[in-house]
Design an enzyme around this catalytic site. Sequence first.
Site, PDB file in Angstrom:
ATOM      1  N   ASP A  78       3.998  -8.249   1.222  1.00 25.68           N
ATOM      2  CA  ASP A  78       4.442  -9.126   2.301  1.00 25.68           C
ATOM      3  C   ASP A  78       3.485 -10.282   2.568  1.00 25.68           C
ATOM      4  O   ASP A  78       3.922 -11.430   2.746  1.00 25.68           O
ATOM      5  CB  ASP A  78       4.693  -8.331   3.578  1.00 25.68           C
ATOM      6  N   HIS A 101       0.779  -1.242   0.000  1.00 24.19           N
ATOM      7  CA  HIS A 101       0.000   0.000   0.000  1.00 24.19           C
ATOM      8  C   HIS A 101       0.810   1.292   0.000  1.00 24.19           C
ATOM      9  O   HIS A 101       0.326   2.316  -0.482  1.00 24.19           O
ATOM     10  CB  HIS A 101      -0.947   0.062   1.202  1.00 24.19           C
TER      11      HIS A 101
END
Length: 494
Positions: A242, A81
């Site tokens: 991740d 993000h």
Amino acid sequence: MQVVAGIDSSTQSCKVELRNLESGELIGTSSASHPATFPPKSEQDPQAWWSAFVDAFEKVCDESRVNKDEIVGIAVSAQCHGLVSLDAANHPVRPAKLWNDTESATQSSNLVKQYSIEYWINTIGSTLGPSFTITKLAWLKENEPENFAKAKFFCLPHDYLTLRLSGHLVTDRAGATCTGYYSIHNASWDFSVLKTLDPLRDWESSLPKIREPEAAAGVILREVAEDLGLNLDVIVGAGTGDQMASSLGLGVEVGDFVFAIGTSGVVFTITNNEVTDIEGLVNGIADASGCYLPIMVNLNGTKITDWAKSILGCSHEDLAEMALSIDIAENPLTLSAYFDGERTPNLPFATGTLGGITHQSTREHFARTSFDGVLMPLINNFNYLSELVGIEPKKIILTGGAARNKAYGQLLADMVGGEIYLLDVDESSARGACVQAAAVASKRRVSDVSKDWKPKVKKIYYPRVDRDYLEYFKRQTACATWRGLDRIEQRETI
């Protein structure tokens, strides 16, 4: 022997793993810290990520005594993000805004009002919140127009590190789905909102090129290879987020549900088909292997129990023992752990609330409620997600920093009433980056490498008692829905 390197550049640190290309056997691992962040303003200098990577990489190579000539592939996973703004020379024009930076809550709210919740769900697969990159772009344009104008390229954290390694600005479809301007339905960038934000900018040339799961970013840059002592033909993967890398590292299959609890608290699963949640609680993102990864994210994870440990002046082990000694029937305390605001539900200005305090409240009660304050919202998310996707959970996996604390595993098993699996994985995201590196270096499918490297079960937690937790969860919900002490001075700006 041929070796691959996997990088996990998280909020707190950079981890680097070296693994055997064929077997996936761990050769060595090391880490280096990142500057601390303190939401609602959560920023880091991307240059610090690179410095941490170099430090961790050199350390793991030295400690494992690996021959650098054996390294054939490298790939990056990193926090999703965030917004990295680069000038024409690929230098950051300002610190990166991270996933847990909520300063763009006003822009997020405005974009939802302008386009509607339904628009975002139907276009990007998720409802919009301040974590999404598009809101940070809007914040940058409104608050720092000079930096917005100076920036020529915008990318995610893993894109930046891949660019530093390969010289190519690329991303993967999984990372792209975290931006707010990628259409998961059309599998391409969606420029409509970006053109409204700035109609004069050439947005197509401002964004990374999207690579498929098995596609490489390119080979390592000559100057980087020389600085790191690597061969010039080392393949660099396209990178990923991740949690997507964690899924690869854990070998997650359809029917597996993962509680990934570290800085944040995450629940996700894998599906073969795209998932849309009309309520907007589930983010319908892509995974790093060609499938989909519906996910629910909470901002507050193990930092809550770190705080409780600090308050009580005890060790993590002591905190766990105290928590495990308390039965819910004996625990009047309830904690709403929205310390950094919250993402699911979307409450960027929330604060934590501790309720049910009496003269009988003890250190043990406080320890128990600190764990439950993290776990109970995630269990609610798990129940919601499993019903939405219509998949009966076959295996529930706990990973992240919480997996190293026995209270998290045992209390989770107690409250879901089922087995909780810990896999033989210390750093699932770094391991997943190794999976991607191995796939692009050996020209194999990412999903095949992930399956071949599937980790063994390390431990299983079983429920200690068969108990109805309904009233316990009702108390927690009552505490969590109280908005009396939210950050009013910020809330009123929306």
